[in-house]
Design an enzyme around this catalytic site. Structure first.
Site, mmCIF file in Angstrom:
data_model
loop_
_atom_site.group_PDB
_atom_site.id
_atom_site.type_symbol
_atom_site.label_atom_id
_atom_site.label_comp_id
_atom_site.label_asym_id
_atom_site.label_seq_id
_atom_site.Cartn_x
_atom_site.Cartn_y
_atom_site.Cartn_z
ATOM 1 N N SER A 71 10.833 -67.217 4.700
ATOM 2 C CA SER A 71 10.346 -66.736 4.799
ATOM 3 C C SER A 71 10.518 -66.912 7.055
ATOM 4 O O SER A 71 9.864 -68.096 7.373
ATOM 5 C CB SER A 71 8.563 -66.322 4.503
ATOM 6 O OG SER A 71 7.948 -67.748 4.793
ATOM 7 N N LYS A 72 9.249 -65.896 7.240
ATOM 8 C CA LYS A 72 9.245 -65.826 8.511
ATOM 9 C C LYS A 72 8.052 -66.341 9.389
ATOM 10 O O LYS A 72 8.476 -67.482 9.834
ATOM 11 C CB LYS A 72 9.245 -64.378 8.763
ATOM 12 C CG LYS A 72 9.791 -63.645 10.831
ATOM 13 C CD LYS A 72 9.255 -62.808 10.753
ATOM 14 C CE LYS A 72 10.510 -62.554 12.214
ATOM 15 N NZ LYS A 72 10.247 -61.514 12.463
ATOM 16 N N ARG A 73 7.021 -66.692 8.221
ATOM 17 C CA ARG A 73 5.394 -67.184 8.749
ATOM 18 C C ARG A 73 6.225 -68.542 8.342
ATOM 19 O O ARG A 73 5.410 -69.377 9.574
ATOM 20 C CB ARG A 73 4.860 -66.627 7.684
ATOM 21 C CG ARG A 73 4.066 -66.217 7.714
ATOM 22 C CD ARG A 73 3.548 -66.221 6.323
ATOM 23 N NE ARG A 73 3.641 -65.068 5.106
ATOM 24 C CZ ARG A 73 3.865 -65.795 3.928
ATOM 25 N NH1 ARG A 73 3.232 -67.051 3.905
ATOM 26 N NH2 ARG A 73 4.786 -65.022 2.716
ATOM 27 N N GLY A 80 9.202 -69.890 10.172
ATOM 28 C CA GLY A 80 10.200 -71.061 11.176
ATOM 29 C C GLY A 80 11.373 -69.166 10.914
ATOM 30 O O GLY A 80 11.028 -68.330 10.447
#
Ligand code: GLU
Length: 486
Positions: free
Chosen positions: A263-265, A267
């Protein structure tokens, strides 16, 4: 070689940038098609208008093109950046195929494999809440499944809003063989009467994907594991329409290092972000190919051509694959250091500091092996352009003291003044003998010398810095450090 002409597809929804997971699906589908002398197509699955992001399809096409995955059919951007289409099976945007889906919805209704559902959003919401409260799986309760034909006709003539649902058999099981996961089984009771046509007249993904994969002659559906629970619904549609069922290969999930879903959180997940940071196409491609697949030996470095030859869909693992940016950096570093200095300068154009070309070539010759991403080039060059003021404390190695540090730097200064040949091998020899002859430890001398030359706690070895900045500047920096220690 497979007998039937292999055709695979990448079918992204234009909801944002191309995701690392999307790129892996595209790559595996591409490799499988190409190694079987088949075709690889691009189809844009844009039936969910609420999630559509303007221009996302263009971004996706640009990223795929940059990576070098050429598709044989589908939309493409011509020289004026206008979207055109190539191939016999278009249109390749699902939003342009509504009429086609309508025909198959009618067929499914006629054969009693689908039905009109007039339930209001409100009723469905209540139903879901009730099911949740009773710890039941949330599923349509079939209330409109057996509405008499007359009633349906009446509701339709009253212009009541409706959707079309798939009529999933009450009992039994549905099995299929997945190329990666082997035999997969689902119980009919667990399959929802999926909406296949929405009230806005757009099909849902489930209907559109089956119709298109069939009409576009897709032989192998290669996609992420998150679609595996949709596959039984798709198979029911294939069967209801009397179509041949393609082969399926569901690719393992991509995970963060802590094994949560990528997930974006934690990286970057957009391929474009990696391009912006200065990752090379070769490195991304190579690393992504190994996210879930590896060859039978421990070879790691693969070009696209070699991947086409070596990739084996059957060897793709079932377990989730961890996305490790350090490993990606290792590949990037490998590909950067195999490039000539001139090539790096061309590739890193937008990250270059204001620097003399000859000096830059000199720096890169020695330091390119340290570049993990091209955007680090400014940092790598900075110490050669001059050093910023630093705290004298950092000159002292943790196992040394001020006196020994001062002594060591003085020794270096007195010795190096005598030398003309300013090459790193020679310099290293001189420094090593100084340590030995004066009963010092490496850290007493190499650490402060390196810091005095770079002004930083982390930097390349002193002999490398000295070769690049030359004798005068080296001695200058050493003397400044000595002055700081006084
Ligand atoms: N449109 C789906 C997606 O965005 C494709 C799923 C499939 O490949 O069937 O991932």
């Amino acid at each position: 070689m497979l007998r039937k002409k292999v055709k695979t597809r990448f079918a992204p929804s234009p909801t944002g940038y191309l995701h690392i997971g999307g790129l892996r699906s595209a790559l595996y589908a591409y490799l499988f098609a190409k190694q079987n002398k088949g075709k690889f197509i691009l189809r844009i699955e844009d039936t969910d208008r609420s999630r559509y992001v303007e221009g996302a399809e263009i971004q996706i096409m640009n990223s795929l093109s940059k990576i070098g995955l050429k598709w044989d059919e589908g939309p493409y951007l011509n020289n004026d950046s206008k979207i055109k289409e190539k191939g016999q099976n278009g249109p390749y945007f699902q939003s342009k195929r509504l009429k086609i889906y309508g025909k198959y919805v009618d067929m499914l209704l006629k054969s009693d494999n689908a039905y009109h559902c007039f339930c209001s959003e409100e009723r469905l919401k209540k139903l879901r809440e009730e099911q949740k409260n009773n710890n039941q799986p949330t599923k349509y309760d079939g209330s409109c499944r057996s509405l008499p034909k007359k009633e349906v006709a009446k509701k339709l003539s009253n212009n009541e809003e409706y959707v079309i649902r798939l009529k999933v058999p009450d009992k039994g099981e549905i099995k299929f063989k997945d190329i990666i996961r082997g035999q997969v089984k689902f119980q009919m009771e667990d399959i929802d009467d999926q909406v296949i046509l929405k009230s806005d007249g757009f099909p849902t993904y489930h209907l559109a994907v089956v119709v298109d994969d069939n009409l576009m002659d897709i032989t192998h559906v290669i996609r992420g594991e998150e679609w595996i629970s949709s596959t039984p619904k798709h198979i029911l549609i294939y069967k209801a329409l009397g179509w041949e069922i393609p082969e399926f290969a569901h690719l393992p999930l991509l995970l963060n290092k802590d094994r949560s879903k990528l997930s974006k959180r934690q990286g970057d997940v957009a391929v474009e972000d990696y391009f912006n940071k200065g990752y090379l196409v070769e490195a991304l491609l190579n690393y992504i190919a190994l996210l879930g697949w590896h060859p039978s030996d421990d070879k790691e470095i693969f070009s696209l051509k070699e991947l086409i030859k070596n990739f084996e869909l059957k060897r793709v693992q079932k377990a989730g694959a961890i996305f490790d940016v350090n490993k990606l950096n290792w590949f990037n570093c490998h590909y950067i250091s195999n490039k000539s200095e001139k090539e790096i300068i061309k590739l890193a154009d937008k990250y270059l500091p204001d620097i003399d070309h000859k000096l830059l070539i000199k720096i890169l010759r020695l330091e390119k092996k340290r570049l993990e991403t091209l955007d680090q080039i400014g940092d790598i060059c900075s110490i050669f352009l001059g050093i910023v003021d630093y705290d004298p404390e950092i000159l002292i190695f943790k196992k040394s003291n001020k006196e020994d540090t001062f002594k060591a730097l003085n020794l270096v200064n007195d010795e190096l003044v005598k030398y003309k040949k300013w090459k790193q091998d020679k310099l290293l020899k001189v420094l090593t003998s100084l340590v030995k002859d004066n009963n010092l430890k490496n850290g007493d001398l190499f650490w402060p010398l390196r810091v005095s030359l770079s002004g930083q706690e982390k930097s390349p070895p002193p002999e490398e810095i000295m070769e690049i900045i030359g004798k005068e500047e080296s001695l200058n920096r050493i003397n400044k450090a000595l002055a700081k220690l006084k």
